[in-house]
Design a protein around this motif. Structure first.
Motif: not given
Length: 385
Positions: A137-138, A144, A293, A295-297, A303, A305, A307, A327, A340
């Motif tokens: 996800p990252f 990550s 995780g 991710t929502w755009q 975005a 994220i 995780a 994000g 982050q």
């Protein structure tokens, strides 16, 4: 005469078109400010390491490696192309290059490609385990999946032959084989790299993507699938074990749900021939690593994220869990802002940190003390060209 000149001109144009080539210069600059606490770098009156030290630093490459490179292609006709790529990393914080890694420490390849048969490259490349990037996800940022395996997933590989197949009914295959260049096939201490190889199979559809990956990194000292936990590699700071020489079995998936992308993976990292209990913290013989995780755009530019990454190490290595949210926001097609927040929770005997450092303690590693947690916040900017 005019007709002859016209014919000659047309023939010349055909030759130029047949041998058409292009060279592209590209790069990425990444920088930001990072705060991190829980560093076991202090000491008490008796000289023992203490917990709680924090630091604020200007860093490069936390959201993505700062790099520059060039790549070229020459059309040879009949669907055939000659290719090359040169790429090196550097620090935007200091302007320094990769040091002992060489000017083009990430990519230095030349090869051939065919529309129907795939691409064959020779030279230095990112090692095949970097294929985790597509399912993290990252994106294997500094905090990550690489953190939980101390950088095992993102090395480079020299003396390499690689092959990428075309897609066939959604499937594609990628493989690498890297020679040790030593007098012993797997490595015997006469060269800086042991034999390395790997194979990955990927299936991609509009709804999901699945990848299976196998790779191995041999110890350059003895050619084995283990590292001596008492010897520190001066170039990497690692002290052996599964983090530097091992086999890796990985299965990963992406699921595409409109503006949401759900990602997850499992890794089994295994050594052979490592016996006995190691007294250094974080020196297991096997690792089990999993993550998940989403991710929502939220908008075309923004975005979000979230995780979770977890590792379980045997032989007293303990276990650790990294929780992180963040994000990015695209100011343009080439420039983005990123943020982050992350924390690592360690069991009593584990000392995994946010950064993908070796298992040691002290100011040079940035790791927490065994059993302690570590938290960080990072905000930066990235520009690509």
């Amino acid at each position: 005469m005019k007709k002859a000149l016209l014919a000659a001109a047309l023939m010349s144009a055909g030759v130029v078109a047949h041998a058409q080539s292009s060279v592209t210069l590209y790069g990425r600059l990444d920088a930001g400010v990072a705060y991190m606490n829980g560093i076991g770098a202090g000491s008490d009156a008796l000289g023992r390491a203490t917990h709680g030290t924090s630091q604020v630093q200007l860093e490069s490459g936390y959201w993505g490696t700062s790099l520059w490179g060039m790549k070229g292609v020459e059309d040879l006709g009949a669907g055939n192309k000659a290719l090359f790529q040169l790429e090196g990393s550097f620090s935007t914080a200091t302007g320094q290059g990769p040091g002992g890694g060489g000017l083009f420490n990430r990519w230095a390849t030349v090869g051939m490609a065919n529309d129907n048969y795939g691409t064959l490259l020779l030279g230095r490349e990112l090692f095949i385990s970097n294929g985790i990037w597509d399912f993290d996800p990252f994106g294997q940022s500094n905090w990550s999946s690489a953190s939980m395996v101390r950088g095992r997933n993102w090395p480079q590989s020299s003396n390499n032959i690689s092959y990428q197949s075309p897609k066939f009914y959604g499937f594609d295959v990628y493989g690498q084989y890297s020679f040790s260049n030593a007098t012993s096939w797997n490595g015997n201490g006469t060269t800086s790299q042991g034999r390395e190889d790997g194979l990955q199979l990927t299936y991609t559809s509009s709804l999901f993507q699945i990848r299976g990956l196998y790779d191995e990194i041999r110890n350059p000292i003895n050619g084995r699938l283990n590292g001596d936990p008492t010897i520190t590699d001066a170039s990497t700071g690692q002290t052996g074990g599964p983090f530097t020489a091992s086999r890796e079995y990985t299965v990963m998936a992406n699921v595409f749900l409109g503006p949401f992308k759900v990602q997850g993976g499992y890794q089994a990292i295994r050594t052979s021939g490592m016996n006995g209990a190691f007294t250094l913290p974080g020196q297991p013989t096997t690792l089990d690593h999993e993550w998940g995780g989403v991710t929502w755009q939220a908008t075309p530019a923004a975005a979000l994220i979230a995780a979770v990454y977890h590792v379980n190490a045997n032989n007293g290595g303990g276990n650790a869990t990294l929780y992180t949210v963040g994000g990015s926001y695209n100011l343009s097609k080439r420039t983005l802002l990123d943020l982050q927040v992350a924390t690592v929770r360690n069991s009593k005997s584990a000392n995994f940190g946010l950064n993908a450092n070796g298992p040691g303690l002290g100011a040079d590693t940035g790791n927490p003390l065994p059993g302690h947690s570590q938290t960080g916040v990072y905000a930066g900017i990235q520009h690509s060209f």
